[in-house]
Design an enzyme around this catalytic site. Structure first.
Site, PDB file in Angstrom:
ATOM      1  CB  SER A 242      -0.948  -0.003   1.201  1.00  0.00           C
ATOM      2  OG  SER A 242      -0.199  -0.018   2.398  1.00  0.00           O
TER       3      SER A 242
ATOM      4  CE1 TYR B 293      13.392  -3.547   9.057  1.00  0.00           C
ATOM      5  CE2 TYR B 293      15.532  -2.637   8.467  1.00  0.00           C
ATOM      6  CZ  TYR B 293      14.250  -3.001   8.110  1.00  0.00           C
ATOM      7  OH  TYR B 293      13.822  -2.820   6.816  1.00  0.00           O
ATOM      8  CB  ALA B 294      20.361  -5.341  10.809  1.00  0.00           C
TER       9      ALA B 294
ATOM     10  CE  LYS C 275      13.486  -6.173   6.045  1.00  0.00           C
ATOM     11  NZ  LYS C 275      12.404  -6.633   5.142  1.00  0.00           N
TER      12      LYS C 275
END
Lengths: 74, 240
Positions: B9, B149-150, B153
């Site tokens: 979105s 966060y890393a 990923k």
């Protein structure tokens, strides 16, 4: 249901250039007797699930035709 | 082609949809909300941009929510773009386990479950499909506050590499696009000074182009990338 399982197995075997099997029993082994690899069994699972809505690998690997029937009859 | 895109979105996800629609593909987009910009795209490409509101923090139900009545087996899926992600920005000594688990639900667990069912769809139709995960430059170049966060990923990059190896014999490809810092909502909390510092670490001394990231995703989905799998493609302005 048993006819459908045999049909799917033969569909996969034909794609691998293996001869059709005419019949299977509860004790027929997927790997050793039908020459199905883990990828073939993944396709078998997907095709059976598409037909019956049951994921036969959901609760662990299956080794024989009888184990597939058992999962589908639950 | 039929492509499933998560986080469709806004930001990169929206741009990926735009590029795919321009190229004539049909997009199945999932996101929590459906802002006006997305609705405009639906109006511009009638019937080719399907949408379902899905909360990817619920990995337990992601299968029924996405593949149950939206991307069913009747849809022959050619590609899956795992773009949706949650940022969790804090220093390691402040880790909050609930927030960490919440981020892993969206960034890792739901994408893995969706990859499972995307591959199952490809198996059913004998499709030589393409999977593209969106990672982050923070995996390769450390930044203060992005360790958690890393790590999520980094998990995806490893998952993609191994997926590529596992499914390559059936022609199914898996790659990762590693964008540098982009001016999207995800990095909105950064100050101008922080941004300037981050951009100074790039060869091109600028923010990464969202369009360039989206075009690279579309390329990896296409036949042009038929021999590319198991790769991490950096689209990061040459981050040092």
């Amino acid at each position: 249901m048993k006819e459908k399982v045999l049909e799917v197995i033969n569909m996969i075997r034909v794609a691998k250039n293996l001869p059709l099997v005419e019949s299977v029993t509860d004790n027929t082994r997927l790997r050793e007797d039908l020459d199905l690899t883990s990828f073939d069994m993944a396709e078998l699972t997907v095709r059976i699930e598409d037909e019956y809505g049951i994921d036969i690998f959901e609760t662990g690997l299956v080794n024989t035709i009888g184990e597939i029937y058992a999962k589908l009859q639950k | 082609m039929n492509i499933l895109v998560t986080g469709c979105s806004r930001g990169v996800g929206l741009e990926i949809c735009r590029v795919l629609l321009e190229q004539g593909h049909t997009v199945y987009g999932v996101a929590r909300s459906c802002p006006q910009e997305f609705k405009d795209l639906q109006t511009q490409y009638p019937g080719r941009l399907q949408y379902k509101s899905v909360d990817l923090s619920d990995s337990e139900h992601v299968r029924e929510n996405v593949f149950g009545d939206f991307v069913t087996n009747k849809v022959q899926l050619d590609g899956f773009v795992n773009n949706a992600a949650l940022a969790y920005d804090d220093i390691v000594s402040n880790i909050n386990l609930d927030r960490l688990k919440g981020m892993y639900e969206v960034n890792v667990f739901s994408p893995m479950v969706m990859t499972k069912y995307a591959i199952r769809n490809m198996l059913l139709h004998h499709t030589k499909g393409s999977i593209v995960h969106i990672s982050s430059i923070s995996v390769h170049t450390g930044y203060k506050g992005l360790a958690m966060y890393a790590s999520s990923k980094g998990a995806l990059e490893a998952f993609s590499k191994n997926t590529a190896r596992e499914w390559g014999s059936l022609g199914i490809r898996s790659n990762v696009v590693v964008p540098g810092f982009m001016p999207t909502a995800m990095s909105a909390t950064l100050t101008d000074e922080q941004r300037a510092k981050i951009y100074a670490r790039t060869s091109l001394k600028d923010a990464t182009s969202v369009r360039s990231v989206a075009e690279t995703v579309a390329y990896l989905l296409s036949e042009k990338a038929a021999s590319i799998t198991g790769q991490n493609i950096h689209v990061d302005n040459g981050t040092i």
